[in-house]
Each structure stands twice: as structure tokens, then as C-alpha cells.
Write a protein that holds these residues in place. Structure first.
Motif, PDB file in Angstrom:
ATOM      1  N   LEU A 183       0.872  -1.357  -0.032  1.00 12.79           N
ATOM      2  CA  LEU A 183       0.021   0.088  -0.020  1.00 12.79           C
ATOM      3  C   LEU A 183       0.851   1.235  -0.093  1.00 12.79           C
ATOM      4  O   LEU A 183       0.399   2.302  -0.726  1.00 12.79           O
ATOM      5  N   VAL A 184       2.094   1.293   0.877  1.00 12.51           N
ATOM      6  CA  VAL A 184       2.817   2.372   0.876  1.00 12.51           C
ATOM      7  C   VAL A 184       3.257   2.662  -0.734  1.00 12.51           C
ATOM      8  O   VAL A 184       3.410   3.992  -0.813  1.00 12.51           O
ATOM      9  N   PHE A 185       3.571   1.786  -1.644  1.00 11.98           N
ATOM     10  CA  PHE A 185       4.026   1.945  -2.997  1.00 11.98           C
ATOM     11  C   PHE A 185       2.871   2.632  -3.827  1.00 11.98           C
ATOM     12  O   PHE A 185       3.323   3.331  -4.741  1.00 11.98           O
ATOM     13  N   TYR A 186       1.650   2.362  -3.546  1.00 13.52           N
ATOM     14  CA  TYR A 186       0.511   2.892  -4.234  1.00 13.52           C
ATOM     15  C   TYR A 186      -0.159   4.013  -3.705  1.00 13.52           C
ATOM     16  O   TYR A 186      -0.699   4.585  -4.460  1.00 13.52           O
ATOM     17  N   TYR A 187      -0.277   4.027  -2.612  1.00 10.63           N
ATOM     18  CA  TYR A 187      -1.079   4.832  -1.680  1.00 10.63           C
ATOM     19  C   TYR A 187      -0.353   5.563  -1.009  1.00 10.63           C
ATOM     20  O   TYR A 187      -0.432   5.419   0.363  1.00 10.63           O
ATOM     21  N   HIS A 188       0.797   6.415  -1.221  1.00 11.63           N
ATOM     22  CA  HIS A 188       1.484   7.127  -0.280  1.00 11.63           C
ATOM     23  C   HIS A 188       0.912   8.289   0.289  1.00 11.63           C
ATOM     24  O   HIS A 188       1.155   9.442  -0.409  1.00 11.63           O
ATOM     25  N   ASP A 189      -0.222   8.304   0.993  1.00  6.18           N
ATOM     26  CA  ASP A 189      -0.715   9.444   1.589  1.00  6.18           C
ATOM     27  C   ASP A 189      -0.634   9.347   3.198  1.00  6.18           C
ATOM     28  O   ASP A 189       0.044   8.446   3.984  1.00  6.18           O
ATOM     29  N   LYS A 190      -1.387  10.168   3.932  1.00  2.00           N
ATOM     30  CA  LYS A 190      -1.374  10.579   5.355  1.00  2.00           C
ATOM     31  C   LYS A 190      -1.605   9.240   6.068  1.00  2.00           C
ATOM     32  O   LYS A 190      -0.997   8.943   7.373  1.00  2.00           O
ATOM     33  N   THR A 191      -2.724   8.671   5.875  1.00  3.14           N
ATOM     34  CA  THR A 191      -3.205   7.405   6.504  1.00  3.14           C
ATOM     35  C   THR A 191      -2.287   6.425   6.677  1.00  3.14           C
ATOM     36  O   THR A 191      -1.937   5.832   7.538  1.00  3.14           O
ATOM     37  N   VAL A 192      -1.999   6.061   5.442  1.00  2.23           N
ATOM     38  CA  VAL A 192      -0.878   5.039   4.980  1.00  2.23           C
ATOM     39  C   VAL A 192       0.361   5.160   6.016  1.00  2.23           C
ATOM     40  O   VAL A 192       0.900   4.386   6.851  1.00  2.23           O
ATOM     41  N   TYR A 193       0.923   6.380   6.015  1.00  2.00           N
ATOM     42  CA  TYR A 193       2.158   6.687   6.608  1.00  2.00           C
ATOM     43  C   TYR A 193       2.035   6.771   8.539  1.00  2.00           C
ATOM     44  O   TYR A 193       2.878   6.547   9.026  1.00  2.00           O
ATOM     45  N   GLN A 194       0.675   6.974   8.715  1.00  5.33           N
ATOM     46  CA  GLN A 194       0.443   7.132  10.144  1.00  5.33           C
ATOM     47  C   GLN A 194       0.475   5.587  10.618  1.00  5.33           C
ATOM     48  O   GLN A 194       0.946   5.569  11.802  1.00  5.33           O
ATOM     49  N   ILE A 195      -0.087   4.516   9.844  1.00 10.90           N
ATOM     50  CA  ILE A 195       0.015   3.115  10.424  1.00 10.90           C
ATOM     51  C   ILE A 195       1.323   2.527  10.048  1.00 10.90           C
ATOM     52  O   ILE A 195       1.741   1.487  10.246  1.00 10.90           O
ATOM     53  N   PHE A 196       2.220   3.153   9.082  1.00 15.61           N
ATOM     54  CA  PHE A 196       3.585   2.509   8.829  1.00 15.61           C
ATOM     55  C   PHE A 196       4.425   1.999   9.883  1.00 15.61           C
ATOM     56  O   PHE A 196       4.779   0.840   9.759  1.00 15.61           O
TER      57      PHE A 196
END
Length: 198
Positions: free
Chosen positions: A43-56
Motif C-alpha cells: 500500500l505504501v508504494f501505491y497509496y503514499h498518503d497520510k493514513t498509510v504513513y500514520q500506520i506505517f
């Protein structure tokens, strides 16, 4: 599958040190078994947005520690993971006895320390994304990674520490007549193959 972890009578077996290729094969099988837990990271590679980086950072910690925990528990209880069982190899101490909890922990300790650096790097990547969200959201992933690499001092360390550690482990296996990796040296363990395993 039922008999895969049945007790093995070591005295009845003709054992030899496991080769690097067989160990890599076992590692690859374990990767295939555990790869479903890696899928969300895509998901990080396709949806690099705030939500993804919060749970990363949490997700990085989860899958890193789950993999290490899997190896720690399986080696403690059975002397082998599913991959090692399919590859016909077992981890024992230097006296051909079961590894036990303490030696198994020592054996995974270097990878645990490498994982902590990876988790800290993920925390930094998350923080950097939040601080530079306006610049990073909506741009190609390559641009995001370049910015993070520039601002996160741990990014290069997480790559080179693994290259160095695993590179030295491979050299140790290739140059040692007992085919001993670094973590086996630390733990006093050895990886053996059943000679009669096809």
C-alpha cells in the motif's frame, strides 16, 4: 503436515552440515509462508498518503517482530521452522541437543537489533511525511523516497547494516567447514541436514 514436527531421533540419523543453498531454500519457503503479512506494505508504494504513513511504523514493527518471533519460537520448540522442515534441516546446539529458549533467543538477537533500526527508520519516514505532507502527497513515489532518503539518516543505515550482516554471514557459511553463520557463532548452534532426506 501432521508429522512435519514429530520428534526426530538424532542418533538414528546420518547428519551433515546444511549447505548455503539449502539454507536459502528454507528461508525462501519461510518467506512464501509468511508473505501474506507483507502484502499491506505494498500500500505504501501505491497509496503514499497520510493514513498509510500514520500506520506505517506500527505495521513495520508488527511484521518485523512477527517474523523474528516465529523463528524464535519454532527453533525453541522444534529446532526448525516450516521452511527448514520442508528443506530437511534442523538447528541444534553444538552437542546435537535441542536449541532451547536461551540459545534460540541469542540466535535471533542480531536480526532483532537490525529490526529495531528498521522500525526507527519507519518512524522517521512517517514523521518526515507528516511534516512535508503538502510537498509529498500526490507526487510520484520516487520523489517521496528521494526526499525521505535525504531527510532520514537511518534510511542508508537500514540498507547497509543488513548488507554487511548478511554478507558476513554468507562468507562465514562459505568459509567455515561447519557452514556456520554469524548468528550460529553467537548462539553456539549449528544447522544440520538429514543425509537421507530427499
Amino acid at each position: 503436515m501432521r508429522n512435519i514436527f514429530k520428534k526426530i531421533n538424532i542418533e538414528d540419523q546420518s547428519l551433515q552440515y546444511a549447505s548455503l543453498s539449502r539454507r536459502i531454500y528454507a528461508q525462501f519457503l519461510d518467506f512464501l509462508i509468511l508473505c501474506p503479512i507483507l502484502i499491506p506494505q505494498i500500500l505504501v508504494f501505491y497509496y503514499h498518503d497520510k493514513t498509510v504513513y500514520q500506520i506505517f511504523p506500527f505495521y513495520t514493527a508488527l511484521h518485523s517482530l512477527l517474523y523474528i518471533g516465529y523463528r524464535f519460537v519454532m527453533h525453541s520448540l522444534y529446532g526448525r521452522t516450516f521452511g527448514k522442515a520442508f528443506a530437511g534441516i534442523i538447528v541444534l546446539d553444538s552437542g546435537n541437543r535441542p536449541l532451547g529458549w536461551v540459545r534460540s533467543f541469542i540466535r535471533v538477537l542480531p536480526e532483532f537489533l537490525l529490526s529495531l533500526i528498521t522500525i526507527l527508520s519507519a518512524v522517521n519516514d512517517s514523521r518526515i511525511f507528516m511534516e512535508h505532507q503538502a510537498e509529498m502527497e500526490g507526487v510520484p513515489l520516487a520523489v517521496v523516497l528521494r526526499m525521505q532518503n535525504k531527510l532520514n539518516p537511518l534510511d542508508n543505515i537500514t540498507f547497509w547494516d543488513s548488507v554487511l550482516y548478511y554478507g558476513l554471514s554468507v562468507l562465514c557459511i562459505l568459509l567455515s567447514h561447519k557452514k556456520t553463520a554469524l548468528h550460529d557463532l553467537f548462539a553456539g548452534s549449528r544447522v544440520l541436514r538429514y543425509k537421507n532426506h530427499s
